[in-house]
Motif scaffolding. Structure first.
Motif, PDB file in Angstrom:
ATOM      1  N   ASP A 227       7.307  -3.836 -17.252  1.00 10.24           N
ATOM      2  CA  ASP A 227       6.042  -3.129 -18.241  1.00 10.24           C
ATOM      3  C   ASP A 227       4.922  -2.371 -17.326  1.00 10.24           C
ATOM      4  OD1 ASP A 227       7.521  -3.470 -20.802  1.00 10.24           O
ATOM      5  OD2 ASP A 227       6.753  -5.582 -20.255  1.00 10.24           O
ATOM      6  N   VAL A 228       4.405  -3.210 -15.970  1.00  9.04           N
ATOM      7  CA  VAL A 228       3.250  -2.635 -15.693  1.00  9.04           C
ATOM      8  C   VAL A 228       3.430  -1.998 -14.456  1.00  9.04           C
ATOM      9  CG1 VAL A 228       1.885  -4.131 -14.267  1.00  9.04           C
ATOM     10  CG2 VAL A 228       2.977  -5.335 -15.386  1.00  9.04           C
ATOM     11  N   PRO A 229       2.455  -0.796 -14.876  1.00  8.21           N
ATOM     12  CA  PRO A 229       2.091   0.672 -14.000  1.00  8.21           C
ATOM     13  C   PRO A 229       1.981  -0.656 -12.341  1.00  8.21           C
ATOM     14  CG  PRO A 229       0.875   0.876 -15.663  1.00  8.21           C
ATOM     15  CD  PRO A 229       1.200  -0.649 -16.533  1.00  8.21           C
ATOM     16  N   LEU A 230       2.759   0.789 -11.395  1.00  7.25           N
ATOM     17  CA  LEU A 230       2.798   0.205 -10.191  1.00  7.25           C
ATOM     18  C   LEU A 230       1.339   0.284  -9.421  1.00  7.25           C
ATOM     19  CD1 LEU A 230       6.650   1.752  -8.828  1.00  7.25           C
ATOM     20  CD2 LEU A 230       5.393  -0.782  -8.584  1.00  7.25           C
ATOM     21  N   SER A 231       0.600   1.276  -9.756  1.00  9.68           N
ATOM     22  CA  SER A 231      -0.940   1.404  -9.476  1.00  9.68           C
ATOM     23  C   SER A 231      -1.507   0.501  -9.622  1.00  9.68           C
ATOM     24  CB  SER A 231      -1.575   2.912  -9.950  1.00  9.68           C
ATOM     25  OG  SER A 231      -1.424   2.637 -11.317  1.00  9.68           O
TER      26      SER A 231
ATOM     27  N   VAL B 212      -0.214 -12.939  -6.923  1.00  8.67           N
ATOM     28  CA  VAL B 212      -1.512 -12.688  -6.721  1.00  8.67           C
ATOM     29  C   VAL B 212      -1.231 -10.415  -7.037  1.00  8.67           C
ATOM     30  CG1 VAL B 212      -3.647 -11.981  -4.914  1.00  8.67           C
ATOM     31  CG2 VAL B 212      -1.790 -14.422  -5.275  1.00  8.67           C
ATOM     32  N   ALA B 213      -0.411 -10.016  -6.455  1.00  5.68           N
ATOM     33  CA  ALA B 213      -0.644  -8.444  -7.150  1.00  5.68           C
ATOM     34  C   ALA B 213      -0.393  -8.081  -8.713  1.00  5.68           C
ATOM     35  CB  ALA B 213       0.201  -8.117  -5.987  1.00  5.68           C
ATOM     36  N   TYR B 214       0.182  -8.926  -9.555  1.00  4.11           N
ATOM     37  CA  TYR B 214       0.210  -8.705 -10.978  1.00  4.11           C
ATOM     38  C   TYR B 214      -0.742  -9.441 -11.726  1.00  4.11           C
ATOM     39  CZ  TYR B 214       4.439  -6.311 -10.790  1.00  4.11           C
ATOM     40  OH  TYR B 214       5.808  -5.393 -10.817  1.00  4.11           O
ATOM     41  N   ALA B 215      -1.621 -10.426 -10.347  1.00  7.65           N
ATOM     42  CA  ALA B 215      -3.018 -11.664 -11.634  1.00  7.65           C
ATOM     43  C   ALA B 215      -3.846  -9.948 -11.400  1.00  7.65           C
ATOM     44  CB  ALA B 215      -3.264 -12.440 -10.153  1.00  7.65           C
ATOM     45  N   ARG B 216      -4.259  -9.179 -10.853  1.00 11.59           N
ATOM     46  CA  ARG B 216      -4.921  -7.821 -10.749  1.00 11.59           C
ATOM     47  C   ARG B 216      -4.459  -7.213 -11.786  1.00 11.59           C
ATOM     48  NH1 ARG B 216      -3.294  -6.594  -5.823  1.00 11.59           N
ATOM     49  NH2 ARG B 216      -5.268  -7.434  -4.771  1.00 11.59           N
ATOM     50  N   ALA B 217      -3.228  -6.866 -11.653  1.00  9.74           N
ATOM     51  CA  ALA B 217      -2.847  -5.723 -12.793  1.00  9.74           C
ATOM     52  C   ALA B 217      -3.210  -6.836 -13.975  1.00  9.74           C
ATOM     53  CB  ALA B 217      -1.327  -5.290 -12.867  1.00  9.74           C
TER      54      ALA B 217
ATOM     55  N   HIS C  22      -6.431   5.580  -7.719  1.00 12.08           N
ATOM     56  CA  HIS C  22      -5.013   7.074  -8.013  1.00 12.08           C
ATOM     57  C   HIS C  22      -5.303   8.052  -7.007  1.00 12.08           C
ATOM     58  CE1 HIS C  22      -3.231  10.039 -10.326  1.00 12.08           C
ATOM     59  NE2 HIS C  22      -2.349   9.026 -10.205  1.00 12.08           N
ATOM     60  N   ALA C  23      -6.069   8.327  -6.616  1.00 14.23           N
ATOM     61  CA  ALA C  23      -6.546   9.435  -5.683  1.00 14.23           C
ATOM     62  C   ALA C  23      -6.167   8.937  -4.044  1.00 14.23           C
ATOM     63  CB  ALA C  23      -8.100  10.055  -5.387  1.00 14.23           C
ATOM     64  N   ASP C  24      -6.214   7.406  -3.976  1.00 16.14           N
ATOM     65  CA  ASP C  24      -6.064   7.249  -2.729  1.00 16.14           C
ATOM     66  C   ASP C  24      -4.401   7.219  -2.637  1.00 16.14           C
ATOM     67  OD1 ASP C  24      -8.190   7.377  -1.044  1.00 16.14           O
ATOM     68  OD2 ASP C  24      -8.992   5.344  -1.257  1.00 16.14           O
ATOM     69  N   LEU C  25      -4.082   5.924  -3.165  1.00 10.06           N
ATOM     70  CA  LEU C  25      -2.388   6.557  -3.932  1.00 10.06           C
ATOM     71  C   LEU C  25      -1.640   7.730  -3.266  1.00 10.06           C
ATOM     72  CD1 LEU C  25      -2.205   3.842  -6.566  1.00 10.06           C
ATOM     73  CD2 LEU C  25      -1.968   3.474  -4.533  1.00 10.06           C
ATOM     74  N   ILE C  26      -2.049   8.687  -4.642  1.00 11.36           N
ATOM     75  CA  ILE C  26      -1.400   9.571  -4.510  1.00 11.36           C
ATOM     76  C   ILE C  26      -1.456  10.674  -2.822  1.00 11.36           C
ATOM     77  CG2 ILE C  26      -1.378  12.473  -5.157  1.00 11.36           C
ATOM     78  CD1 ILE C  26      -2.377  11.904  -7.593  1.00 11.36           C
ATOM     79  N   LYS C  27      -2.476  10.008  -1.985  1.00 15.59           N
ATOM     80  CA  LYS C  27      -2.966  10.471  -0.797  1.00 15.59           C
ATOM     81  C   LYS C  27      -1.951  10.054   0.318  1.00 15.59           C
ATOM     82  CE  LYS C  27      -6.446  11.642   3.007  1.00 15.59           C
ATOM     83  NZ  LYS C  27      -7.727  11.405   3.092  1.00 15.59           N
ATOM     84  N   GLY C  28      -1.788   8.527   0.126  1.00 10.50           N
ATOM     85  CA  GLY C  28      -1.334   7.851   0.742  1.00 10.50           C
ATOM     86  C   GLY C  28       0.308   7.187   1.163  1.00 10.50           C
ATOM     87  N   PHE C  29       0.985   7.031  -0.501  1.00  6.37           N
ATOM     88  CA  PHE C  29       2.033   6.720  -0.813  1.00  6.37           C
ATOM     89  C   PHE C  29       2.940   8.350  -1.484  1.00  6.37           C
ATOM     90  CE2 PHE C  29      -0.137   3.027  -0.732  1.00  6.37           C
ATOM     91  CZ  PHE C  29       0.420   2.115   0.113  1.00  6.37           C
ATOM     92  N   LEU C  30       2.775   9.084  -1.536  1.00  5.04           N
ATOM     93  CA  LEU C  30       2.843  10.479  -1.710  1.00  5.04           C
ATOM     94  C   LEU C  30       3.758  11.682  -1.457  1.00  5.04           C
ATOM     95  CD1 LEU C  30       2.220  10.834  -5.371  1.00  5.04           C
ATOM     96  CD2 LEU C  30       4.443  10.188  -4.424  1.00  5.04           C
TER      97      LEU C  30
END
Length: 329
Positions: free
Chosen positions: A310-314, A288-293, A321-329
């Motif tokens: 081949d699929v970007p993790l994001s 299901v996560a990859y269905a989103r991608a 993108h901003a929340d991913l950087i803030k939450g996981f980096l």
């Protein structure tokens, strides 16, 4: 929010797991389940979901954003992959490692010709483990890769056993050999044959009057599944199989043992592991996560077959993108 409209092909263990996963992802919506069985015999757990004969899938081209194929790799997906990729964006869990290049090419031809996006061989292996093997080998170019599966039920191998003539039902466990795992974990860099890494254990319910010796021989000689492994076949009753082997646990380990340095050599071990109560439900969540991608890639005009490499993790996440950087980096 426009939800990703999902169809499920096959309502077995993985298909039911996908239905559950969709309920946990607010940006997805289950539209229909497609089956080879009598549609009236299937009752889904999601109100309002249509259950449709698989022969009528083409009628839903405009109603489904991503079709998740939940059939087996032995006989279902080799036919269904390219067939459905010609009509829909698809996700599947094709897991016959030796045949993935050939399967990729077939699906890619169908998907590219119809401007569809197909992410194949999605799950935890192939899938998450594939990503870890690639990542760790890029970080430690001088080293060795090791993958161990289990102990747990392999859906693909169980399905392959159930398709052997004379088999009524079956479950197959993949069992890592402890001594081999510890040798790798301790940095000994052993050279291990396939037989030295895993044991395959099958619990089989034979049809009445079936030739058990032939069943056992057919299982043990099956290429890509059992021929290269030490395989044990136990014949059990339907009651024993249901009582003692009804759950679907699994797990495994990916190791990269490598070294760095010139004057002083330093040794390193990268280890990634999973332990699952339910193999099909976990696999379904990855699907299901990859269905989103897949939906996002297709909207960007990225057509043809893809893999998890081949699929970007994001693209797997609902977060910005901003929340991913803030939450996981």
């Amino acid at each position: 929010m426009n939800k990703i409209r999902i169809g499920i092909v096959g309502y077995g263990n993985v298909g039911k797991g996908v239905e559950t996963a969709i309920r946990q992802n607010a940006d997805t919506e289950l539209i229909a389940v497609f089956t080879r069985r009598n549609p009236e015999s299937i009752v889904t757990k999601t109100p309002g979901v249509k259950v449709v004969d698989i022969k009528d899938a083409a009628k839903f081209k405009n109603d489904i954003d991503v079709m998740i194929l939940c059939g087996g790799s032995a006989t279902d997906l080799p036919k269904q992959g390219s067939e459905f990729a010609a009509m829909f964006n698809i996700i599947d869990s094709f897991d016959t490692h030796a045949k993935i290049p050939e399967y990729f090419e077939n699906v890619n031809n169908a998907a590219a010709a119809s401007n569809k996006t197909a992410v194949i061989s999605v799950g935890w292996d192939p899938g998450l483990f594939s990503m870890m093997r690639m990542l760790s080998s890029a970080i430690l170019p001088e080293g060795n890769d090791y993958t161990f599966w289990g102990k747990g039920v392999s859906q693909g191998h169980s399905d392959a056993v159930r398709r052997v003539s004379g088999v009524k039902n079956a479950i197959q466990y993949t069992v890592p050999i402890d001594g081999a795992v510890e040798s790798v974990r301790n940095g000994k860099n052993p050279e291990l044959s396939i037989r030295q890494k895993h044991l395959r254990e099958c619990f089989v319910v034979a049809e009445e009057g079936a030739d058990r010796a032939k069943i056992e021989a057919d299982i043990k000689s099956m290429p890509n599944y059992f021929a290269d492994y030490e395989t044990v076949v136990h014949f059990v009753s339907e009651e024993e199989l249901k009582s003692n082997h009804s759950k679907m646990p699994h797990g495994g380990f990916v190791f990269r043992s490598g070294k760095t340095g010139i004057d002083t050599v330093n040794n390193h071990i990268i280890e990634f592991s999973i332990k699952l109560d339910s193999n099909p439900e976990f696999t379904a969540n990855v699907l299901v996560a990859y269905a989103r991608a897949a939906a996002r890639l297709n909207s960007e005009g990225s057509y043809g077959a893809k893999t998890v490499l081949d699929v970007p993790l994001s693209y797997l996440s609902t977060k910005s993108h901003a929340d991913l950087i803030k939450g996981f980096l």
